[in-house]
Design a protein around this motif. Sequence first.
Motif, short mmCIF file in Angstrom:
data_model
loop_
_atom_site.label_atom_id
_atom_site.label_comp_id
_atom_site.label_asym_id
_atom_site.label_seq_id
_atom_site.Cartn_x
_atom_site.Cartn_y
_atom_site.Cartn_z
N PHE A 4 0.84 -1.20 0.00
CA PHE A 4 0.00 0.00 0.00
C PHE A 4 0.88 1.25 0.00
CE2 PHE A 4 -3.75 -2.42 1.36
CZ PHE A 4 -3.17 -3.51 1.99
N TYR B 72 0.32 5.30 1.10
CA TYR B 72 -0.52 6.32 1.72
C TYR B 72 0.23 7.66 1.70
CZ TYR B 72 -2.95 2.44 4.15
OH TYR B 72 -3.66 1.31 4.48
N GLN C 101 0.14 11.17 4.31
CA GLN C 101 -0.39 11.64 5.58
C GLN C 101 -0.16 13.13 5.71
OE1 GLN C 101 1.41 10.06 9.20
NE2 GLN C 101 -0.58 10.09 10.22
N GLY D 63 -4.31 16.91 10.01
CA GLY D 63 -5.74 17.12 9.99
C GLY D 63 -6.51 16.23 9.03
N LEU D 64 -5.80 15.58 8.10
CA LEU D 64 -6.47 14.73 7.11
C LEU D 64 -6.21 13.26 7.36
CD1 LEU D 64 -5.78 16.76 3.85
CD2 LEU D 64 -7.86 16.72 5.23
N GLY D 65 -5.26 12.94 8.19
CA GLY D 65 -4.98 11.54 8.49
C GLY D 65 -4.31 10.83 7.34
N LEU D 66 -4.37 9.51 7.39
CA LEU D 66 -3.78 8.67 6.35
C LEU D 66 -4.77 8.47 5.22
CD1 LEU D 66 -2.19 6.06 8.71
CD2 LEU D 66 -0.98 7.06 6.80
N MET E 250 3.98 13.60 3.76
CA MET E 250 4.67 12.40 4.23
C MET E 250 4.07 11.22 3.49
SD MET E 250 6.71 10.70 6.30
CE MET E 250 7.02 11.06 8.03
N LEU F 139 3.87 7.14 3.07
CA LEU F 139 4.07 5.93 3.85
C LEU F 139 3.71 4.71 3.03
CD1 LEU F 139 2.42 7.34 7.06
CD2 LEU F 139 4.78 6.57 6.95
N PHE G 113 4.23 -0.68 8.53
CA PHE G 113 4.64 0.51 7.80
C PHE G 113 6.15 0.65 7.69
CE2 PHE G 113 0.81 2.97 7.00
CZ PHE G 113 -0.12 2.32 7.80
N TYR H 72 -2.61 1.67 16.29
CA TYR H 72 -1.25 2.03 15.95
C TYR H 72 -0.82 3.21 16.82
CZ TYR H 72 -1.52 -0.72 11.61
OH TYR H 72 -1.64 -1.73 10.69
N SER I 264 6.66 6.95 11.55
CA SER I 264 5.57 6.21 10.91
C SER I 264 4.75 5.45 11.95
CB SER I 264 6.13 5.24 9.87
OG SER I 264 6.96 4.28 10.49
N PRO I 265 3.53 5.06 11.62
CA PRO I 265 2.70 4.30 12.58
C PRO I 265 3.31 2.93 12.89
CG PRO I 265 1.35 5.24 10.82
CD PRO I 265 2.77 5.40 10.40
N LEU J 168 -3.64 5.84 16.52
CA LEU J 168 -4.54 5.71 15.37
C LEU J 168 -5.34 4.42 15.48
CD1 LEU J 168 -1.99 6.57 12.52
CD2 LEU J 168 -3.56 8.13 13.65
N PHE K 141 -8.45 4.46 8.42
CA PHE K 141 -7.84 4.99 9.64
C PHE K 141 -8.65 6.16 10.19
CE2 PHE K 141 -3.70 2.95 9.99
CZ PHE K 141 -3.59 2.34 8.75
N GLY K 142 -8.71 6.24 11.50
CA GLY K 142 -9.15 7.47 12.13
C GLY K 142 -8.04 8.49 12.06
N THR K 143 -8.36 9.72 12.43
CA THR K 143 -7.35 10.77 12.37
C THR K 143 -6.46 10.82 13.61
OG1 THR K 143 -9.02 12.34 13.11
CG2 THR K 143 -8.60 12.23 10.75
#
Lengths: 114, 112
Positions: free
Chosen positions: A33, A35, A37, A40-43, A88, A90, A105, B36, B43-44, B88, B102-104
């Motif tokens: 995957f 992603y 990041q 405020g918007l998350g992954l 960022m 990931l 990750f 996470y 990174s997570p 997370l 994922f949540g924020t």
Amino acid sequence: DVKVTQSSRYLVKRTGEKVFLECVQDMDHENMFWYRQDPGLGLRLIYFSYDVKMKEKGDIPEGYSVSREKKERFSLILESASTNQTSMYLCASSHKSRDRDEQFFGPGTRLTVL
Amino acid sequence: QKEVEQNSGPLSVPEGAIASLNCTYSDRVSQSFFWYRQYSGKSPELIMSIYSNGDKEDGRFTAQLNKASQYVSLLIRDSQPSDSATYLCAVNKAGGGNKLTFGTGTQLKVEL
């Protein structure tokens, strides 16, 4: 231990450049995957792959492409970098099986586009 | 409604206390749930996974899942300053392949 590595920790590029981000995993995971990041918007999922030469769009694929020629390697390509792609990035990988589907990750690449 | 919701915090707890982090999800058919930990600029890192209702304990961490209420939580006992991070919550829903939503994140601060 699962190990996911990414080619660069920090990268600075100019607008319009073609950018390659590389990800390698050593646990024989089927899934990989990409992603990004942002605060405020998350992954947010850009692209993912379930197998070699297979790719599927995630939630925000515009401006990106990917390549998976080998099982262990998944590349993210920014065809023409723009400032709004500063973020960022990931990479993650996981097994395909339902009860072992944790994602692991890499360390991330912080990309700045000037 | 967001698919995975977390309170952004910050949640402040004193050292040695129990930190309780909460997450709700919208899809009733969700199957796999993960917590996470993410330190600033890093990174997570996976700390817990849970697949069935009830509690799952690993050291100072306990994950709790209630599918009927669509709720998953993480308890951190004997909180340490090194636990200060963003946590997370992630959910893998049935039929979604192996993709996670994922949540924020909730920012946790453990104070001396």
